[in-house]
Design a protein around this motif. Structure first.
Motif, PDB file in Angstrom:
ATOM      1  N   GLN A   1     101.205  88.844  85.183  1.00 52.68           N
ATOM      2  CA  GLN A   1     101.486  90.172  84.628  1.00 52.68           C
ATOM      3  C   GLN A   1     100.263  90.717  83.881  1.00 52.68           C
ATOM      4  OE1 GLN A   1     104.719  90.293  81.811  1.00 52.68           O
ATOM      5  NE2 GLN A   1     104.511  92.486  81.491  1.00 52.68           N
ATOM      6  N   LEU A   2      99.653  89.882  83.067  1.00 53.46           N
ATOM      7  CA  LEU A   2      98.460  90.309  82.334  1.00 53.46           C
ATOM      8  C   LEU A   2      97.326  90.682  83.289  1.00 53.46           C
ATOM      9  CD1 LEU A   2      98.471  87.744  79.396  1.00 53.46           C
ATOM     10  CD2 LEU A   2      98.679  90.238  79.182  1.00 53.46           C
ATOM     11  N   ASN A   3      97.149  89.894  84.346  1.00 56.19           N
ATOM     12  CA  ASN A   3      96.120  90.212  85.341  1.00 56.19           C
ATOM     13  C   ASN A   3      96.383  91.570  85.987  1.00 56.19           C
ATOM     14  OD1 ASN A   3      93.932  88.418  85.682  1.00 56.19           O
ATOM     15  ND2 ASN A   3      95.306  86.868  86.513  1.00 56.19           N
TER      16      ASN A   3
ATOM     17  N   LYS B   1      93.750  92.092  76.263  1.00 58.70           N
ATOM     18  CA  LYS B   1      94.583  91.431  77.280  1.00 58.70           C
ATOM     19  C   LYS B   1      93.862  90.233  77.891  1.00 58.70           C
ATOM     20  CE  LYS B   1      97.411  95.407  78.186  1.00 58.70           C
ATOM     21  NZ  LYS B   1      98.787  95.280  78.532  1.00 58.70           N
TER      22      LYS B   1
ATOM     23  N   ASN C   1      94.520  82.508  76.760  1.00 57.55           N
ATOM     24  CA  ASN C   1      95.355  81.569  76.008  1.00 57.55           C
ATOM     25  C   ASN C   1      96.747  81.408  76.599  1.00 57.55           C
ATOM     26  OD1 ASN C   1      93.325  81.184  74.027  1.00 57.55           O
ATOM     27  ND2 ASN C   1      93.918  83.110  73.070  1.00 57.55           N
ATOM     28  N   GLU C   2      97.019  82.095  77.698  1.00 57.81           N
ATOM     29  CA  GLU C   2      98.372  82.113  78.273  1.00 57.81           C
ATOM     30  C   GLU C   2      98.611  80.877  79.131  1.00 57.81           C
ATOM     31  OE1 GLU C   2     101.907  82.734  78.516  1.00 57.81           O
ATOM     32  OE2 GLU C   2     100.903  84.470  77.617  1.00 57.81           O
ATOM     33  N   GLN C   3      99.737  80.199  78.873  1.00 57.40           N
ATOM     34  CA  GLN C   3     100.115  79.010  79.632  1.00 57.40           C
ATOM     35  C   GLN C   3     101.185  79.309  80.691  1.00 57.40           C
ATOM     36  OE1 GLN C   3      98.503  76.049  79.189  1.00 57.40           O
ATOM     37  NE2 GLN C   3      97.223  77.184  77.757  1.00 57.40           N
ATOM     38  N   ASP C   4     101.888  80.413  80.507  1.00 58.31           N
ATOM     39  CA  ASP C   4     102.980  80.781  81.418  1.00 58.31           C
ATOM     40  C   ASP C   4     102.401  81.539  82.622  1.00 58.31           C
ATOM     41  OD1 ASP C   4     105.805  81.138  82.097  1.00 58.31           O
ATOM     42  OD2 ASP C   4     105.444  83.253  81.611  1.00 58.31           O
TER      43      ASP C   4
ATOM     44  N   ARG D   1     103.531  85.204  83.275  1.00 58.39           N
ATOM     45  CA  ARG D   1     102.940  86.089  82.260  1.00 58.39           C
ATOM     46  C   ARG D   1     101.450  86.293  82.547  1.00 58.39           C
ATOM     47  NH1 ARG D   1     102.523  90.381  79.455  1.00 58.39           N
ATOM     48  NH2 ARG D   1     101.583  90.158  77.415  1.00 58.39           N
ATOM     49  N   SER D   2     100.760  85.258  82.994  1.00 63.81           N
ATOM     50  CA  SER D   2      99.352  85.383  83.371  1.00 63.81           C
ATOM     51  C   SER D   2      99.188  86.391  84.503  1.00 63.81           C
ATOM     52  CB  SER D   2      98.785  84.033  83.820  1.00 63.81           C
ATOM     53  OG  SER D   2      98.747  83.125  82.765  1.00 63.81           O
TER      54      SER D   2
ATOM     55  N   LEU E   1      94.367  87.441  75.508  1.00 62.31           N
ATOM     56  CA  LEU E   1      95.712  86.905  75.692  1.00 62.31           C
ATOM     57  C   LEU E   1      95.788  86.050  76.954  1.00 62.31           C
ATOM     58  CD1 LEU E   1      97.919  90.039  74.835  1.00 62.31           C
ATOM     59  CD2 LEU E   1      97.511  88.015  73.401  1.00 62.31           C
ATOM     60  N   LEU E   2      95.175  86.530  78.014  1.00 63.97           N
ATOM     61  CA  LEU E   2      95.193  85.809  79.291  1.00 63.97           C
ATOM     62  C   LEU E   2      94.519  84.453  79.161  1.00 63.97           C
ATOM     63  CD1 LEU E   2      95.838  85.853  82.325  1.00 63.97           C
ATOM     64  CD2 LEU E   2      93.644  86.995  82.686  1.00 63.97           C
TER      65      LEU E   2
END
Length: 104
Positions: A73-75, A58, A64-67, A70-71, A61-62
């Motif tokens: 949520q991942l956090n 995760k 590389n996350e631009q949204d 969503r960032s 993924l975080l």
């Protein structure tokens, strides 16, 4: 032994679920409960390693996350997993002599 333990879905392991005071169990029952707990306790480091792999994935993924939503949520998911690891370590380090702790 399963009657003395209840599966905790959040942690992914059975936890002690004693229904009476520790001293109310016979010495033989106490020994069986302790032996069973030690078997469970011995698997906790493997469970922690599994969760750490999920966290690492995760975090990748975080990174590389631009949204932004969503960032966030991942956090939150990473934080939840870290909380589970913390709780597992508490159970792992718990005094092996349940008799000093009473019932759960």
């Amino acid at each position: 032994m399963e009657k003395h333990f209840k599966y905790n879905k959040r942690l992914g392991i059975p936890l002690p679920a004693l229904v009476k005071e520790w001293e109310s169990y016979t010495k033989e029952e106490q020994q069986k409960i302790l032996l069973h707990w030690e078997g469970i306790r011995g698997k906790i480091p493997d469970r922690i390693a599994e969760i750490e792999e999920i966290i690492n994935h995760k975090q990748t993924l975080l990174g590389n996350e631009q949204d932004f939503p969503r960032s966030c949520q991942l956090n939150a998911e990473i934080s939840d997993h870290a909380s589970v690891i913390n709780d597992l370590w508490i159970w792992y380090r718990m005094n092996q002599n349940i008799s000093n702790k009473g019932h759960y």
